[in-house]
Structure formats: C-alpha cells, structure tokens
Design a protein around this motif. Sequence first.
Motif, mmCIF file in Angstrom:
data_model
loop_
_atom_site.group_PDB
_atom_site.id
_atom_site.type_symbol
_atom_site.label_atom_id
_atom_site.label_comp_id
_atom_site.label_asym_id
_atom_site.label_seq_id
_atom_site.Cartn_x
_atom_site.Cartn_y
_atom_site.Cartn_z
ATOM 1 N N ILE A 129 0.858 -1.181 0.000
ATOM 2 C CA ILE A 129 0.000 0.000 0.000
ATOM 3 C C ILE A 129 0.895 1.233 0.000
ATOM 4 O O ILE A 129 1.725 1.402 0.900
ATOM 5 C CB ILE A 129 -0.943 0.005 1.222
ATOM 6 C CG1 ILE A 129 -1.854 -1.235 1.182
ATOM 7 C CG2 ILE A 129 -1.769 1.291 1.255
ATOM 8 C CD1 ILE A 129 -2.775 -1.352 2.384
ATOM 9 N N GLU A 130 0.740 2.062 -0.997
ATOM 10 C CA GLU A 130 1.585 3.249 -1.125
ATOM 11 C C GLU A 130 1.354 4.201 0.042
ATOM 12 O O GLU A 130 0.215 4.420 0.463
ATOM 13 C CB GLU A 130 1.315 3.967 -2.448
ATOM 14 C CG GLU A 130 1.704 3.176 -3.684
ATOM 15 C CD GLU A 130 3.199 2.941 -3.785
ATOM 16 O OE1 GLU A 130 3.977 3.750 -3.209
ATOM 17 O OE2 GLU A 130 3.593 1.946 -4.415
ATOM 18 N N ALA A 156 -7.031 4.325 -1.343
ATOM 19 C CA ALA A 156 -6.358 4.245 -2.640
ATOM 20 C C ALA A 156 -5.867 2.840 -2.963
ATOM 21 O O ALA A 156 -5.471 2.575 -4.105
ATOM 22 C CB ALA A 156 -5.180 5.220 -2.665
ATOM 23 N N SER A 157 -5.898 1.940 -1.994
ATOM 24 C CA SER A 157 -5.413 0.580 -2.220
ATOM 25 C C SER A 157 -6.551 -0.311 -2.736
ATOM 26 O O SER A 157 -7.729 -0.066 -2.451
ATOM 27 C CB SER A 157 -4.861 -0.002 -0.920
ATOM 28 O OG SER A 157 -5.911 -0.242 0.008
ATOM 29 N N PRO A 158 -6.230 -1.364 -3.485
ATOM 30 C CA PRO A 158 -7.277 -2.258 -4.018
ATOM 31 C C PRO A 158 -8.102 -2.938 -2.930
ATOM 32 O O PRO A 158 -9.270 -3.258 -3.159
ATOM 33 C CB PRO A 158 -6.464 -3.290 -4.818
ATOM 34 C CG PRO A 158 -5.182 -2.604 -5.150
ATOM 35 C CD PRO A 158 -4.896 -1.695 -3.998
ATOM 36 N N ILE A 159 -7.513 -3.147 -1.758
ATOM 37 C CA ILE A 159 -8.212 -3.874 -0.697
ATOM 38 C C ILE A 159 -9.471 -3.159 -0.253
ATOM 39 O O ILE A 159 -10.432 -3.776 0.212
ATOM 40 C CB ILE A 159 -7.263 -4.110 0.505
ATOM 41 C CG1 ILE A 159 -7.814 -5.186 1.443
ATOM 42 C CG2 ILE A 159 -7.034 -2.822 1.277
ATOM 43 C CD1 ILE A 159 -7.768 -6.567 0.884
ATOM 44 N N SER A 160 -9.510 -1.836 -0.390
ATOM 45 C CA SER A 160 -10.653 -1.070 0.112
ATOM 46 C C SER A 160 -11.918 -1.279 -0.703
ATOM 47 O O SER A 160 -13.015 -0.966 -0.242
ATOM 48 C CB SER A 160 -10.311 0.422 0.155
ATOM 49 O OG SER A 160 -10.169 0.956 -1.152
ATOM 50 N N PRO A 219 -0.576 -2.040 8.561
ATOM 51 C CA PRO A 219 -0.575 -2.634 7.217
ATOM 52 C C PRO A 219 -0.733 -4.152 7.198
ATOM 53 O O PRO A 219 -1.353 -4.696 6.276
ATOM 54 C CB PRO A 219 0.785 -2.204 6.653
ATOM 55 C CG PRO A 219 1.090 -0.920 7.359
ATOM 56 C CD PRO A 219 0.561 -1.114 8.753
ATOM 57 N N ALA A 220 -0.190 -4.856 8.198
ATOM 58 C CA ALA A 220 -0.255 -6.320 8.198
ATOM 59 C C ALA A 220 -1.694 -6.831 8.186
ATOM 60 O O ALA A 220 -1.971 -7.922 7.675
ATOM 61 C CB ALA A 220 0.485 -6.887 9.413
ATOM 62 N N LEU A 221 -2.605 -6.056 8.742
ATOM 63 C CA LEU A 221 -4.001 -6.470 8.809
ATOM 64 C C LEU A 221 -4.721 -6.320 7.470
ATOM 65 O O LEU A 221 -5.871 -6.743 7.332
ATOM 66 C CB LEU A 221 -4.734 -5.662 9.882
ATOM 67 C CG LEU A 221 -4.287 -5.947 11.322
ATOM 68 C CD1 LEU A 221 -4.847 -4.897 12.268
ATOM 69 C CD2 LEU A 221 -4.711 -7.334 11.745
ATOM 70 N N TRP A 222 -4.037 -5.706 6.497
ATOM 71 C CA TRP A 222 -4.657 -5.479 5.190
ATOM 72 C C TRP A 222 -3.929 -6.218 4.078
ATOM 73 O O TRP A 222 -3.933 -5.793 2.920
ATOM 74 C CB TRP A 222 -4.711 -3.977 4.904
ATOM 75 C CG TRP A 222 -5.582 -3.277 5.890
ATOM 76 C CD1 TRP A 222 -5.196 -2.496 6.938
ATOM 77 C CD2 TRP A 222 -7.008 -3.343 5.958
ATOM 78 N NE1 TRP A 222 -6.281 -2.067 7.650
ATOM 79 C CE2 TRP A 222 -7.413 -2.564 7.075
ATOM 80 C CE3 TRP A 222 -7.984 -3.976 5.186
ATOM 81 C CZ2 TRP A 222 -8.748 -2.416 7.422
ATOM 82 C CZ3 TRP A 222 -9.313 -3.835 5.538
ATOM 83 C CH2 TRP A 222 -9.682 -3.045 6.649
ATOM 84 N N ALA A 223 -3.323 -7.349 4.442
ATOM 85 C CA ALA A 223 -2.742 -8.220 3.421
ATOM 86 C C ALA A 223 -3.862 -8.870 2.612
ATOM 87 O O ALA A 223 -5.043 -8.742 2.941
ATOM 88 C CB ALA A 223 -1.872 -9.283 4.091
#
Length: 396
Positions: free
Chosen positions: A3-4, A137-141, A156-160
């Motif tokens: 994630i940028e 802005a990340s695809p996960i959202s 961030p680890a929770l959004w792998a």
Amino acid sequence: MWIEREISNDLHQIVKTFPVLALVGPRQVGKSALLERIFPQYRHISFDVGTLAKTAETRPQDFLNEYTPPILLDEIQYVPSFFRHIKTYVDSRKSENGLFILTGSQNFLLLENLSESLAGRVAVIPFLGLSASEWQASPISTDVSWKEFLWRGGFPALWAEKEKAPAKERWYQGYVATYLERDVRNLLNVGSLRTFERFLRAAAARCGRTLNISELGRDVGISTTTATQWLSVLQASNQVFLLEPYYRSLGKRLAKSPKLYFTDTGLASYLMGYSSPEALWSSKEAGALWETHVINQWLRRRDWHDLSMGIWYWRDQAGNEVDLLIEKNQKLVAVECKLTEQPEPKDIKGINRLKDFYGAEQIVHSYLACPIENSFDMESNVTVVNGWKTWEIKDF
C-alpha cells in the motif's frame, strides 16, 4: 500487498537536505518496509539483533568502519550512546546529506539527553499506520467498508491479501504482548505487566475524553504519580497522543486538561473488546472512536504535509466543546465530529459558543465531520463534510 504511503516523495526530498532522517512511530506501522522499498541503496542494520547493538554501543568506531554510511539503522532506541557518534560522524562531513536513516518505535527524542545529540542535524518525521486516504487508494478497500477500517485499524499487516491476512484478535493479542515485553520493559521498570495491561485498557476506554489522570490511576489501583509515568510510556511509544486545549488571553474560563486519543482506532477497539465492526458501530463508544478517527487524519496531515498547522480542542467551564480547532496563519477553523448521517442544528452548539466567546470573525469556517458521502452547507459558514478523510478548508 503493498500500500503506497503518502509521505514517500517527501522522504526522498528530506534525505537530500538533512544528514539524518528519523522516522518515529509505533511498531508494525511499516517504517522499515517503506524505507527499504524507497531507499534500496541503503544498507539495512537492525538493532533488534543484540550483537549488532552491542558492537554499536561498545565499539562504535569499529561499527562505523564496517557499516559505512549511507545506512539505515532500525530500532535506534536500543543504542542510546551511539547518537553522539552519529553526531561526530555527521559533523566531520558537513557538506554531505542523507548519511543516516533512523527508525524508532519509541520516540527517542523524548528520552533524556538524546534530543541534544542531533539537534539541527536530523529531520524527525512522526509515522503512524495507514491514513484513510492511503487505505482508500489501495485495491483492498474496494471489498471492505469504512466501518471495518475503523474497527480493524491502520496497521498494514491487517490489510494483506485475504488468504494471508491474520485474524484481527490474534494479531492484536500478539501485538500487545510484544509491546508490553519489549517497549514497556525497556522504557520503564514496571513491577507487573498485567497491571500495565489493565492500565492500557482503561486508557482505551477513555479515548476521546478529557484526561483525568488521578481517576485513571485510581481505577487501575495505582498512584497518580505512577499513572503519569505510565501515560508517558504510552506517549513515548506512540500509542497515544494528547490533544491540548486551545486558549488565548481569556483562558481562565477554559479547560486546561488535554484529551486522550489512541493513534490507531483498531488497537483501541480491540482493547475495548469489540469483536466486529457492527458491535463497535452500535456501541456507546462508537462516537468517541469516530472522533478519534477524524482527529487522527488531521494529525497525520499536520505531521506529514503541513507542519505549521496547529491542532487543538476547545472547551469552556460550562461544558461547551469543539472537538477540533485547526489553526494556521492566525486563522481558526472549527470542526465538530458527529457520528450521524443527519446532523441537526443542536450539533453545532459548541461551535456557536466558540463564536460567541472569541467573536464570529475569528472563525474562518466551521465543519461538521460526519460519515456521509456528499458535503453540504448546513448554514452560513457551517459545512457538513465527509469526515473519513481530511478535506480542503475554505478560505484557509
């Protein structure tokens, strides 16, 4: 999944203009991962490795001879005496920038004697978990609601990717255990880590409230002095921040105590015991965590993009309050955080009292930050906005 991070370009500029860059933030917010990604030319040394930390502390010149800058030094708080050797090295190369990049999960510039070592030589950047803008802005959202982001938090680890993402409760359980064992023991000689964990949970229960340190200590069974020391540990390890009250010369009639916020709503919701976004969203603490989320976004904006901006809260002795005051160029913007999609005139009572107190001309614009999609004007100079992310302020 990478994630940028918003601050990447700024960090590139900073290393061109300062000999030392320090990225300071809680564990697991992605400090090392970001720096390794955007500065691949730097050799990475972690002082989590005891032998390397010992060498830096006891044989600093040998360490610098073997690991010649430019270098990235991770968890720098474990080698406090090494700071003066960094200073000496930097001072011997006055025309060179970007020599050292440091990370710390404890705010080492709050620790005794360390701030003097690198004064004027280091750019210190507070770094926290994902901002709402970064997450969106990340695809996960695309497959997850905003409510889940508030509940899960910005680590961030929770959004792998889904198949790799850990269960929230298991992850935070390990995170808190690691925090207690490493940061708390390192910063403070706590007799009982179980008591400190109770203190941590009691602090989370007060998220978004005016701090009463004696009450907090009493509820946990510790003295006010001990509670003050333990709160300083939470601050030094970047788990909480205190939002100070705003007052000018009329301050005798205003609140003087700060408000307590966690830097991550996911950690706060875990400590409060909420097992799902729905349980959190329907709870009595939901409003406080919504307020925490909104103010956290502005904290990131200040620290990452707008250092001259001041953020405060305002409260008079009658209990009238404005959750957030943003100050820049001696102009004030008032923000009230309301967990409602249909705000009412009564929701701006604090804002109106603020205008009466200082004069309406002192307030450039006022906002109600709500979980809505589209902004609209409630009345003249009062706009209801989507509070999930920061927004552009009118006439600021």
